[in-house]
Write a protein that holds these residues in place. Sequence first.
Motif, PDB file in Angstrom:
ATOM      1  N   ARG A  53      26.376  61.289 -25.364  1.00 52.51           N
ATOM      2  CA  ARG A  53      25.495  60.878 -24.423  1.00 52.51           C
ATOM      3  C   ARG A  53      24.117  61.135 -25.011  1.00 52.51           C
ATOM      4  O   ARG A  53      22.967  60.202 -24.672  1.00 52.51           O
ATOM      5  CB  ARG A  53      25.696  61.699 -23.037  1.00 52.51           C
ATOM      6  CG  ARG A  53      26.733  60.917 -22.250  1.00 52.51           C
ATOM      7  CD  ARG A  53      27.274  62.097 -21.031  1.00 52.51           C
ATOM      8  NE  ARG A  53      28.234  61.558 -20.252  1.00 52.51           N
ATOM      9  CZ  ARG A  53      28.068  60.682 -19.332  1.00 52.51           C
ATOM     10  NH1 ARG A  53      26.951  60.212 -18.904  1.00 52.51           N
ATOM     11  NH2 ARG A  53      29.279  60.162 -18.487  1.00 52.51           N
ATOM     12  N   ARG A 122      30.657  58.382 -34.835  1.00 53.74           N
ATOM     13  CA  ARG A 122      31.866  59.223 -34.751  1.00 53.74           C
ATOM     14  C   ARG A 122      31.825  60.168 -35.872  1.00 53.74           C
ATOM     15  O   ARG A 122      32.137  61.363 -35.849  1.00 53.74           O
ATOM     16  CB  ARG A 122      33.104  58.518 -34.469  1.00 53.74           C
ATOM     17  CG  ARG A 122      33.275  57.687 -33.407  1.00 53.74           C
ATOM     18  CD  ARG A 122      34.636  57.411 -32.911  1.00 53.74           C
ATOM     19  NE  ARG A 122      35.367  58.511 -31.996  1.00 53.74           N
ATOM     20  CZ  ARG A 122      35.005  58.872 -31.002  1.00 53.74           C
ATOM     21  NH1 ARG A 122      34.090  58.124 -30.123  1.00 53.74           N
ATOM     22  NH2 ARG A 122      35.571  59.818 -30.221  1.00 53.74           N
ATOM     23  N   ASP A 149      39.045  63.039 -28.306  1.00 54.96           N
ATOM     24  CA  ASP A 149      39.614  63.204 -29.587  1.00 54.96           C
ATOM     25  C   ASP A 149      39.971  64.345 -30.116  1.00 54.96           C
ATOM     26  O   ASP A 149      40.113  64.685 -31.273  1.00 54.96           O
ATOM     27  CB  ASP A 149      39.100  61.955 -30.554  1.00 54.96           C
ATOM     28  CG  ASP A 149      37.492  62.425 -30.810  1.00 54.96           C
ATOM     29  OD1 ASP A 149      36.888  63.582 -29.935  1.00 54.96           O
ATOM     30  OD2 ASP A 149      36.850  61.973 -31.732  1.00 54.96           O
ATOM     31  N   ARG A 189      35.037  51.876 -18.103  1.00 54.40           N
ATOM     32  CA  ARG A 189      34.706  52.797 -19.354  1.00 54.40           C
ATOM     33  C   ARG A 189      35.818  53.488 -19.991  1.00 54.40           C
ATOM     34  O   ARG A 189      35.878  53.522 -21.172  1.00 54.40           O
ATOM     35  CB  ARG A 189      33.824  53.976 -18.667  1.00 54.40           C
ATOM     36  CG  ARG A 189      33.011  54.623 -19.836  1.00 54.40           C
ATOM     37  CD  ARG A 189      31.653  55.149 -19.159  1.00 54.40           C
ATOM     38  NE  ARG A 189      31.789  56.112 -18.208  1.00 54.40           N
ATOM     39  CZ  ARG A 189      31.988  57.685 -18.520  1.00 54.40           C
ATOM     40  NH1 ARG A 189      32.063  58.111 -19.921  1.00 54.40           N
ATOM     41  NH2 ARG A 189      31.998  58.358 -17.581  1.00 54.40           N
ATOM     42  N   ASP A 193      36.609  53.160 -24.105  1.00 55.89           N
ATOM     43  CA  ASP A 193      36.851  54.313 -24.838  1.00 55.89           C
ATOM     44  C   ASP A 193      38.341  54.361 -25.309  1.00 55.89           C
ATOM     45  O   ASP A 193      38.549  54.861 -26.668  1.00 55.89           O
ATOM     46  CB  ASP A 193      36.714  55.671 -24.017  1.00 55.89           C
ATOM     47  CG  ASP A 193      35.182  55.616 -23.487  1.00 55.89           C
ATOM     48  OD1 ASP A 193      34.264  54.861 -24.201  1.00 55.89           O
ATOM     49  OD2 ASP A 193      34.789  56.363 -22.466  1.00 55.89           O
TER      50      ASP A 193
HETATM   51  O1   DC Z   1      33.131  63.015 -21.196  1.00 57.70           O
HETATM   52  P1   DC Z   1      31.937  62.052 -20.972  1.00 57.70           P
HETATM   53  O2   DC Z   1      31.725  61.183 -19.923  1.00 57.70           O
HETATM   54  O3   DC Z   1      30.576  62.636 -20.956  1.00 57.70           O
HETATM   55  O4   DC Z   1      31.701  61.133 -22.388  1.00 57.70           O
HETATM   56  C1   DC Z   1      30.672  60.170 -22.489  1.00 57.70           C
HETATM   57  C2   DC Z   1      31.320  59.089 -23.661  1.00 57.70           C
HETATM   58  O5   DC Z   1      31.443  59.827 -24.792  1.00 57.70           O
HETATM   59  C3   DC Z   1      32.584  58.818 -23.030  1.00 57.70           C
HETATM   60  O6   DC Z   1      32.542  57.319 -22.608  1.00 57.70           O
HETATM   61  C4   DC Z   1      33.603  58.120 -24.354  1.00 57.70           C
HETATM   62  C5   DC Z   1      32.471  59.109 -25.422  1.00 57.70           C
HETATM   63  N1   DC Z   1      33.263  60.328 -25.893  1.00 57.70           N
HETATM   64  C6   DC Z   1      34.066  59.932 -27.212  1.00 57.70           C
HETATM   65  O7   DC Z   1      34.230  58.782 -27.619  1.00 57.70           O
HETATM   66  N2   DC Z   1      34.620  61.065 -27.943  1.00 57.70           N
HETATM   67  C7   DC Z   1      34.453  62.281 -27.343  1.00 57.70           C
HETATM   68  N3   DC Z   1      34.976  63.426 -27.757  1.00 57.70           N
HETATM   69  C8   DC Z   1      33.903  62.506 -26.066  1.00 57.70           C
HETATM   70  C9   DC Z   1      33.123  61.477 -25.405  1.00 57.70           C
END
Ligand code: DC
Length: 236
Positions: A53, A122, A149, A189, A193
């Motif tokens: 974010r 990532r 993940d 979302r 994701d």
């Molecule tokens: O948990 P969150 O809603 O705050 O996460 C925001 C975004 O970040 C979510 O839409 C997917 C991504 N995310 C990710 O790809 N890998 C992670 N380990 C954590 C979040």
Amino acid sequence: MSGDGSQYVSQQILGAGLVIAIDGPSGAGKSTIARLSAAELGTRFLDTGAMYRALTWYALQQGTDLNDPAALAMLAASISLQVEDVPHAPRVLINGRDVTALLRSEQVTSMVSRVSAVPGVREQMIARQRQLIKAAQESGRGIVAEGRDITTVVAPDADVKILLTASEQVRQQRRQGQLGVGTDAVSARDLADSQVNNFTTPAPGVELLDSSDLSEEETLEAVVAIVGRVFKARHA
Ligand code: DC
């Protein structure tokens, strides 16, 4: 929770540097439960979603083209991102500025999946997350890290691995009940994701915890109980 259960478990794991990984879809209560678990257990706390974010917020600020993976990967490599992994007041700072309160806006929420899907992004974020986890492990303090993940990619060797889920209806309700959160179409979302990570079925060695019918307190107790059980089994 202040019952004997969590006090007992936190004493048991004191100094062990446990890594507790929690994954799950949006709205399952991961951030809250992970943060409260970390506070109960006396460990550090890492909200990896907040890192994606933060990068999204910064990209929007900088006017970076969100359709340009190379530009996003470059931004991820160069961003001055500071994550304070303390459970009582976790903060994210960019260039020294506390941006924590800005990360759950509707704009960031609607764009974050696009940014977090970029492989180069990532790679950078995972490297930073592993550093934080390693530091907490080596200090003996331990950490509860949550995301999508963590159990599969970031820390597949974590001591405790949990997939925290809830029904779609419950997740949507919980999201709407959160202060400061605009519209968050959790299922859309999750769909985006889940093209990147599987966080709906537990990988081998990952405990499934369905919180649909559990209160926050009960979910927290269940997480602490899993940590206690796994730790005990390992040291039996
Ligand atoms: O948990 P969150 O809603 O705050 O996460 C925001 C975004 O970040 C979510 O839409 C997917 C991504 N995310 C990710 O790809 N890998 C992670 N380990 C954590 C979040």
